[in-house]
Design an enzyme around this catalytic site. Structure first.
Site, PDB file in Angstrom:
ATOM      1  N   LYS A   1     -44.943 -61.093 -63.102  1.00 49.90           N
ATOM      2  CA  LYS A   1     -44.609 -59.734 -63.538  1.00 49.90           C
ATOM      3  C   LYS A   1     -44.160 -59.756 -64.999  1.00 49.90           C
ATOM      4  O   LYS A   1     -43.853 -60.831 -65.537  1.00 49.90           O
ATOM      5  CB  LYS A   1     -43.507 -59.177 -62.634  1.00 49.90           C
ATOM      6  N   TYR A  55     -30.371 -53.894 -93.921  1.00 51.18           N
ATOM      7  CA  TYR A  55     -29.861 -52.566 -93.544  1.00 51.18           C
ATOM      8  C   TYR A  55     -28.342 -52.579 -93.448  1.00 51.18           C
ATOM      9  O   TYR A  55     -27.751 -53.501 -92.881  1.00 51.18           O
ATOM     10  CB  TYR A  55     -30.438 -52.133 -92.202  1.00 51.18           C
TER      11      TYR A  55
HETATM   12  C1  LIG Z   1     -38.712 -61.270 -59.945  1.00 49.06           C
HETATM   13  C2  LIG Z   1     -38.701 -61.617 -58.510  1.00 49.06           C
HETATM   14  C3  LIG Z   1     -38.872 -62.943 -58.115  1.00 49.06           C
HETATM   15  C4  LIG Z   1     -38.878 -64.099 -59.093  1.00 49.06           C
HETATM   16  O1  LIG Z   1     -37.535 -64.356 -59.448  1.00 49.06           O
HETATM   17  P1  LIG Z   1     -37.091 -65.645 -60.310  1.00 49.06           P
HETATM   18  O2  LIG Z   1     -35.610 -65.648 -60.160  1.00 49.06           O
HETATM   19  O3  LIG Z   1     -37.528 -65.415 -61.699  1.00 49.06           O
HETATM   20  O4  LIG Z   1     -37.717 -66.827 -59.688  1.00 49.06           O
HETATM   21  C5  LIG Z   1     -38.995 -63.196 -56.756  1.00 49.06           C
HETATM   22  N1  LIG Z   1     -38.924 -62.199 -55.851  1.00 49.06           N
HETATM   23  C6  LIG Z   1     -38.729 -60.921 -56.188  1.00 49.06           C
HETATM   24  C7  LIG Z   1     -38.653 -59.879 -55.131  1.00 49.06           C
HETATM   25  C8  LIG Z   1     -38.588 -60.582 -57.528  1.00 49.06           C
HETATM   26  O5  LIG Z   1     -38.375 -59.314 -57.872  1.00 49.06           O
END
Ligand SMILES: *Cc1c(COP(=O)(O)O)cnc(C)c1O
Length: 379
Positions: free
Chosen positions: A45, A271
């Site tokens: 993701k 800035y």
């Molecule tokens: C983002 C997510 C993961 C992965 O999590 P990590 O801590 O980065 O390994 C796994 N499961 C769900 C439901 C998530 O939202």
């Protein structure tokens, strides 16, 4: 020289180098922690935590990974357009009017609660799903105590239920109270699985673990481990030394020095004129800014970069597209040089954990905000 290695982006403005061998190493290291029936279902993701979802997922395909999870349907569609093979589970909500995308692109959907399951039924589409169970995070999933509703979901005709999963929300925390809470979550999850079995429902694939779950609760490895941050070779912060021992960072973040100039004592820069030269100094302008994901909280010396193996602190306020650094301590800094924000230069290293600490956040947030202007290349 480290910073002049081949494979780096020779003309880039600001870029990410991805270490293929490190990704391979992390896949092997995580697989070694899990029983053989438990497959990796990498979380790709947010553009694979900023690394580049297509590049990462295609390489994982080559390494034999054939399940992925993403946040939303659009991310799944993008992976398919980039020719990624295997199962892709959408972890978040998909609007009922977008459900055709799931079918069209062969994506699996999370059942976020019982009411949503009824909406999926209404669509009449044959959909592949994994049923989320809320065992205590209270984000998504049907509540674990609602066994009748969970069973009813499994009786919905058009749903092909491939999996049942939960998310552990305190699995990173070694504190006894957090450990107890996590064990309670697992117990509630297994109770749901047992109840389904008792009612003659064929056992779906089960999954509970994300990265910290794999490290701290390997006894709950079932059919998939939804690894995210650990796969990219770091942990969320540097509290847990196993990050550095077990894993290798995949990503380096680099940018180009655009211009170097001398400031006279008493002159200010950037800035708001936040930076003032106490004595004569040299300032370099880097071709990266907060629009690329360089947190503005790193302004005014909170963060630093490496140029030719030397540290240069961030001077004044980070701009949208550019950043000033004080290169008085970098003997021969010049326009065209590479500046390293995350990674190695000479004998020095700046880690993502260090940047996250300086910015007051976790590596997950640092990575996931790395923007689309950054080129991404394998090295
Ligand atoms: C983002 C997510 C993961 C992965 O999590 P990590 O801590 O980065 O390994 C796994 N499961 C769900 C439901 C998530 O939202």
């Amino acid at each position: 020289m480290e910073t002049k290695a081949t494979g780096e982006c020779p003309t880039g403005r600001a870029w990410i180098e991805l270490d293929r061998a490190a990704l391979r190493h992390n896949v092997m290291a995580l697989r070694a922690l899990l029983p053989s029936q438990c497959k990796l279902m990498p979380a790709v993701k947010a553009n694979a935590y900023g690394h580049g979802a297509g590049l990462i997922a295609r390489e994982l395909n080559v390494l034999g990974v054939d399940s992925f999870c993403v946040a939303c349907a659009a991310e799944g569609v993008e992976l398919r357009r980039q020719n990624v093979k295997g199962e892709i589970l959408v972890l978040g909500y998909t609007h009922p009017e977008q459900l055709t995308l799931l079918k069209e692109y062969g994506l699996s959907q999370t059942v976020v609660d019982y009411e949503y399951a009824l909406q999926l039924e209404q669509s009449g589409l044959p959909l592949h799903v994994h049923v989320g169970v809320d065992t205590g995070m209270h984000r998504l999933g049907e509540r674990s105590e609602n066994i009748d509703r969970l069973c009813a979901i499994f009786r919905i005709k058009n749903l092909r239920i491939d999996g049942l999963f939960t998310h552990l929300c305190a699995s990173d925390d070694p504190d006894p109270a957090a450990r107890e809470y996590t064990l309670g979550q697992a117990e509630r999850f297994y109770r749901v699985a047992a109840a389904l079995e008792q009612r003659g429902i064929p056992r779906p694939k089960l999954h509970l673990l994300a990265s910290y779950g794999v490290l701290n609760y390997p006894q709950f490895a079932e059919d998939y481990a939804r690894v995210g941050i650990a796969l990219y070779g770091v942990l969320s912060d540097d509290q847990d030394p196993r990050g550095g021992q077990l894993l290798r960072p995949v990503l380096s973040l680099k940018t180009r020095v655009a211009s170097v100039r001398t400031l006279h004592a008493g002159e200010s820069a950037g800035y708001g004129l936040d930076y003032t030269a106490e004595k004569e100094c040299r300032i370099a302008a880097l071709s990266i800014g907060y629009a690329d994901g360089l947190h503005r909280a790193l302004s005014n010396g909170k963060g630093a970069v490496l140029i030719n193996g030397c540290r240069a602190p961030i001077a004044g306020r980070i701009c949208m597209d550019q950043t000033l650094v004080d290169v008085s301590g970098v003997p021969d800094a010049a326009a065209g040089d590479t500046a390293v924000l995350i990674g190695c230069s000479g004998r020095q290293t700046l880690s993502a954990c260090e940047m996250a600490r300086q910015a007051g956040t976790i590596t997950n947030e640092i990575f996931s905000q790395l923007g689309p202007r950054l080129e991404r290349v394998w090295v």
